[in-house]
Design an enzyme around this catalytic site. Structure first.
Site, short mmCIF file in Angstrom:
data_model
loop_
_atom_site.label_atom_id
_atom_site.label_comp_id
_atom_site.label_asym_id
_atom_site.label_seq_id
_atom_site.Cartn_x
_atom_site.Cartn_y
_atom_site.Cartn_z
N ASP A 96 4.19 3.57 5.35
CA ASP A 96 2.70 4.17 5.41
C ASP A 96 2.67 5.07 6.44
OD1 ASP A 96 -0.05 4.15 4.94
OD2 ASP A 96 -0.52 2.36 6.18
N GLY A 193 -9.80 1.62 9.94
CA GLY A 193 -10.21 0.78 10.60
C GLY A 193 -11.56 -0.02 10.16
N SER A 231 -10.79 -0.40 2.87
CA SER A 231 -11.46 -1.70 3.26
C SER A 231 -12.68 -1.67 3.02
CB SER A 231 -10.98 -2.10 4.74
OG SER A 231 -9.37 -2.41 4.44
N ILE A 272 -5.26 -0.93 1.81
CA ILE A 272 -6.05 -2.16 2.50
C ILE A 272 -5.37 -2.78 3.65
CG2 ILE A 272 -7.21 -4.46 2.05
CD1 ILE A 272 -7.56 -3.39 -1.04
P1 13P Z 1 -8.37 0.37 6.00
O1 13P Z 1 -8.32 0.57 7.53
O2 13P Z 1 -9.78 0.62 5.11
O3 13P Z 1 -7.81 -1.00 5.74
O4 13P Z 1 -7.06 1.68 5.70
C1 13P Z 1 -5.63 1.07 5.77
C2 13P Z 1 -5.03 2.36 5.25
O5 13P Z 1 -5.30 3.48 4.82
C3 13P Z 1 -3.72 2.29 5.59
O6 13P Z 1 -2.95 3.36 5.25
O1 G3H Z 2 -3.44 3.57 8.39
C1 G3H Z 2 -2.88 2.67 9.26
C2 G3H Z 2 -2.81 1.40 9.05
O2 G3H Z 2 -3.96 0.38 8.76
C3 G3H Z 2 -1.57 1.01 9.91
O3 G3H Z 2 -2.24 0.48 11.27
O4 G3H Z 2 -0.57 1.57 12.93
O5 G3H Z 2 -1.99 -0.25 13.54
O6 G3H Z 2 0.00 -0.55 11.67
P1 G3H Z 2 -1.21 0.15 12.45
ZN ZN Z 3 -4.07 5.11 5.98
#
Ligand code: 13P
Ligand code: G3H
Ligand code: ZN
Length: 326
Positions: A96, A193, A231, A272
């Protein structure tokens, strides 16, 4: 040094067939972020139970947290767990918000079946060139690639953006054509977030820009679109957190009705992370508030895991429409 691993040997799949099915049948594949064993167990249990394909999603910092050498073996374990539960499902392991070519290459060489290269903060040409380089190496290994055009507000993992700017539909065809990406994340009003909008009590958050999504889909018909920051910041978790000593007063997410609408459109992948964090935190706070002497991690991580299983099942069945698709 990390031994090289190739995802088909781990029992994983890339996202090609998942997205084709999602496009044909009008649902979205869930991409759940995870950092630890309990989250992984819950995602697998919830997706097996609902017979849903799943994308296990790891940010660069989550990969460091779990340890890059351990992570692919967690994915092998996830595949084995799904089989042992009696209903194997398609499982992809996805990076991601990949922040560099080198990180994407490391993931491709250590068992990931899909990577995101997030050049969304770069000028168009630089984003295109970087994404093209990642696609070139990824496709040599049949690994699928997600790119991004447009900037979400808030903090993307290692990629900071103070303000969002929506995806410009007129750039999409050229980006997809020149890079060869397999899917595209776009900015239509979501953000990462638990504090996505500033709304007054009783007010609805502003609607997503479905007009932009539709314009994008017209430019690249049948091409898989990805929704980040999706989310809904489920109110029951927020109030449980607040009830048991937390303080998340202004937390607000994307209304479920809008996510359902997105899942039925060209959006084939919905990300999510925050909702899973909230589900687990709410359960942990409750156990520890009610049992101040408890110190066995299984006694609070177990209920947290159970809460996440329920959340995953709910999302798959009632929001994304991914249940009973595998
Ligand atoms: P949320 O913070 O809305 O769960 O989004 C997660 C996300 O886009 C991870 O790449
Ligand atoms: O988009 C980001 C994701 O929610 C991952 O977050 O870098 O805190 O693991 P993180
Ligand atoms: Zn993201």
């Amino acid at each position: 040094m990390i031994h090289k691993l190739y995802y088909p040997d781990l029992g994983l799949v890339n996202t090609t067939e998942m997205f084709q099915q999602a496009m044909d049948e009008g649902f979205a594949v869930p991409a759940y972020n995870f950092n630890n064993m309990e989250q992984l167990q819950a995602i697998i249990a919830g997706c097996v139970d609902t017979k849903s394909p799943v994308i296990l999603q790891v940010s660069g910092s989550a990969r460091q947290y779990a340890h890059p050498a351990l992570l692919p073996h967690l994915a092998v374990g996830a595949v084995a767990m799904a089989e042992a539960l009696g209903h194997p499902i398609p499982i992809a392991l996805h990076l991601d918000h990949g922040s560099s070519f080198e990180l994407c290459r490391d993931c491709i060489e250590s068992g990931f079946s899909s990577v995101m290269i997030d050049g969304s903060h770069l000028p168009f040409k630089e984003n295109t060139d970087l994404t093209r380089r990642v696609v070139d190496i990824a496709h040599d290994f049949d690994v699928t690639v997600e790119g991004e055009l447009g900037v979400l507000a808030g903090i993307e993992d290692e990629v900071a953006a103070e303000q969002s700017h929506y995806t410009r539909p007129e750039e999409v065809e050229e980006f997809v054509g020149q890079t060869g990406v397999d899917s595209l994340a776009i900015s239509i009003g979501t953000s990462h977030g638990a504090y996505k909008f500033k709304v007054k009590p009783g007010e609805e958050p502003p609607p997503l820009r479905f007009d932009i999504l539709e314009a994008v889909a017209r430019r690249v018909p049948g091409f898989p679109i990805v929704l980040h920051g999706a989310s809904s910041v489920m109110p029951e978790y927020v109030s449980q957190i607040n009830q048991y000593g937390g303080r998340m007063d202004d937390a607000v997410g994307i209304p479920e009705s809008q996510l359902r609408q997105a899942a039925q459109s060209a959006v084939c992948k919905i990300n999510i992370d925050s909702d899973g964090r909230l589900a687990m935190t709410a359960a942990i706070r409750k156990v520890l508030a009610q049992n101040p002497g408890e110190f066995d991690p299984r006694k609070y991580l177990g209920p947290a895991r159970d809460a996440l299983v329920e959340m995953v099942k709910y999302k798959n069945e009632k929001v994304l429409g991914s249940a009973n698709r595998s």
